[in-house]
Motif scaffolding. Structure first.
Motif, mmCIF file in Angstrom:
data_model
loop_
_atom_site.group_PDB
_atom_site.id
_atom_site.type_symbol
_atom_site.label_atom_id
_atom_site.label_comp_id
_atom_site.label_asym_id
_atom_site.label_seq_id
_atom_site.Cartn_x
_atom_site.Cartn_y
_atom_site.Cartn_z
ATOM 1 N N UNK A 10 -35.384 -24.020 45.284
ATOM 2 C CA UNK A 10 -36.615 -24.273 46.034
ATOM 3 C C UNK A 10 -36.636 -23.365 47.261
ATOM 4 N N UNK A 11 -37.683 -23.442 48.028
ATOM 5 C CA UNK A 11 -37.935 -22.487 49.104
ATOM 6 C C UNK A 11 -37.410 -22.954 50.466
ATOM 7 N N UNK A 12 -36.989 -24.214 50.586
ATOM 8 C CA UNK A 12 -36.605 -24.784 51.881
ATOM 9 C C UNK A 12 -35.091 -24.744 52.080
ATOM 10 N N UNK A 13 -34.586 -23.645 52.602
ATOM 11 C CA UNK A 13 -33.154 -23.505 52.837
ATOM 12 C C UNK A 13 -32.635 -24.345 53.982
ATOM 13 N N UNK A 14 -33.522 -24.750 54.888
ATOM 14 C CA UNK A 14 -33.072 -25.533 56.038
ATOM 15 C C UNK A 14 -32.917 -27.015 55.711
ATOM 16 N N UNK A 15 -33.436 -27.461 54.576
ATOM 17 C CA UNK A 15 -33.306 -28.876 54.172
ATOM 18 C C UNK A 15 -32.235 -28.965 53.102
ATOM 19 N N UNK A 16 -31.032 -29.223 53.532
ATOM 20 C CA UNK A 16 -29.891 -29.207 52.612
ATOM 21 C C UNK A 16 -29.636 -30.593 52.027
ATOM 22 N N UNK A 17 -29.116 -30.635 50.804
ATOM 23 C CA UNK A 17 -28.859 -31.925 50.156
ATOM 24 C C UNK A 17 -27.681 -32.636 50.798
ATOM 25 N N UNK A 18 -27.899 -33.870 51.164
ATOM 26 C CA UNK A 18 -26.838 -34.700 51.729
ATOM 27 C C UNK A 18 -26.900 -36.073 51.070
ATOM 28 N N UNK A 19 -25.938 -36.364 50.185
ATOM 29 C CA UNK A 19 -25.972 -37.651 49.491
ATOM 30 C C UNK A 19 -25.733 -38.803 50.457
ATOM 31 N N UNK A 20 -26.349 -39.929 50.160
ATOM 32 C CA UNK A 20 -26.143 -41.140 50.948
ATOM 33 C C UNK A 20 -24.684 -41.563 50.815
ATOM 34 N N UNK A 21 -24.143 -42.151 51.857
ATOM 35 C CA UNK A 21 -22.755 -42.600 51.840
ATOM 36 C C UNK A 21 -22.591 -43.942 51.130
ATOM 37 N N UNK A 22 -23.699 -44.672 50.978
ATOM 38 C CA UNK A 22 -23.648 -45.958 50.287
ATOM 39 C C UNK A 22 -25.005 -46.183 49.610
ATOM 40 N N UNK A 23 -25.044 -47.162 48.728
ATOM 41 C CA UNK A 23 -26.290 -47.473 48.032
ATOM 42 C C UNK A 23 -27.341 -47.974 49.015
ATOM 43 N N UNK B 158 -36.217 -45.054 47.440
ATOM 44 C CA UNK B 158 -35.613 -43.727 47.402
ATOM 45 C C UNK B 158 -34.164 -43.767 47.842
ATOM 46 N N UNK B 159 -33.550 -42.585 47.866
ATOM 47 C CA UNK B 159 -32.195 -42.468 48.361
ATOM 48 C C UNK B 159 -31.104 -42.558 47.324
ATOM 49 N N UNK B 160 -31.471 -42.615 46.039
ATOM 50 C CA UNK B 160 -30.468 -42.748 44.990
ATOM 51 C C UNK B 160 -30.254 -41.475 44.186
ATOM 52 N N UNK B 161 -31.111 -40.482 44.358
ATOM 53 C CA UNK B 161 -31.073 -39.291 43.515
ATOM 54 C C UNK B 161 -29.752 -38.557 43.531
ATOM 55 N N UNK B 162 -29.256 -38.209 44.712
ATOM 56 C CA UNK B 162 -27.996 -37.478 44.769
ATOM 57 C C UNK B 162 -26.801 -38.361 44.445
ATOM 58 N N UNK B 163 -26.943 -39.668 44.634
ATOM 59 C CA UNK B 163 -25.883 -40.571 44.166
ATOM 60 C C UNK B 163 -25.788 -40.517 42.643
ATOM 61 N N UNK B 164 -26.934 -40.478 41.975
ATOM 62 C CA UNK B 164 -26.936 -40.330 40.509
ATOM 63 C C UNK B 164 -26.335 -38.989 40.104
ATOM 64 N N UNK B 165 -26.737 -37.927 40.790
ATOM 65 C CA UNK B 165 -26.204 -36.595 40.472
ATOM 66 C C UNK B 165 -24.685 -36.609 40.640
#
Length: 166
Positions: free
Chosen positions: A100-113, A120-127
């Motif tokens: 995607x085009x937004x380099x300043x918005x980096x993926x940061x998974x939630x530390x807990x459910x 929202x907030x479950x996507x990177x936990x699933x990944x």
């Protein structure tokens, strides 16, 4: 057997046969759904049938990474890009890359459910739960944006079990 012409260097081993699919999609929920559906169809055509654990896991990874590109990486008028690479060898890892085009918005998974009332907030936990490896990096060559990738070794991941706990 063919030989290497003089002066062209050492002969190399042939690369492992690999299937590739890549396409740009509009940064909308409709674009994310289309990315998921087209990748699902490609996997089926490549011999990873609908309803199998490997198919469902890779498609879920495509869906989550595409949805994140739309939600967190969207710039109006700019598309996101999906690349799916699947070696023909049955247990070789499938790789999904979403740019995607937004380099300043980096993926940061939630530390807990997140709580049960949050949508929202479950996507990177699933990944993180389904992928054998995942990460992100800036686009090469100084291009704006980032690439988020995931690799799946195509063995049983218990995708249905993971989904049942979310």
């Amino acid at each position: 057997m063919t030989s290497s012409p003089a002066g062209t260097g050492n002969p190399t081993q042939p690369a492992m046969p690999t299937h590739h699919f890549e396409m740009r999609f509009t940064s909308t929920p409709r674009g994310a759904r289309l990315a998921r559906r087209l990748c699902a169809e490609r996997l089926h055509a490549w011999g990873i049938p609908y309803g199998t654990e490997a198919h469902d896991t890779v498609v879920l990874l495509v869906a989550e990474l595409s949805a994140n590109a739309v939600q967190h990486g969207r710039v109006p008028g700019r598309d996101f890009h999906v690349r799916l690479t699947v070696p023909v060898q049955p247990l070789a890892p499938a790789r999904i890359e979403v740019t995607d085009i937004r380099g300043e918005r980096t993926p940061e998974p939630a530390q807990c459910l997140p709580g049960p009332d949050r949508t929202g907030g479950r996507g990177l936990l699933l990944v993180a739960a389904l992928a054998d490896r995942w990460g992100w990096g800036l686009r090469p060559g100084g291009a704006p944006g980032k690439i988020v990738w995931a690799e799946c070794d195509r063995r049983s991941h218990g995708a249905r079990a993971v989904l049942g706990h979310m």
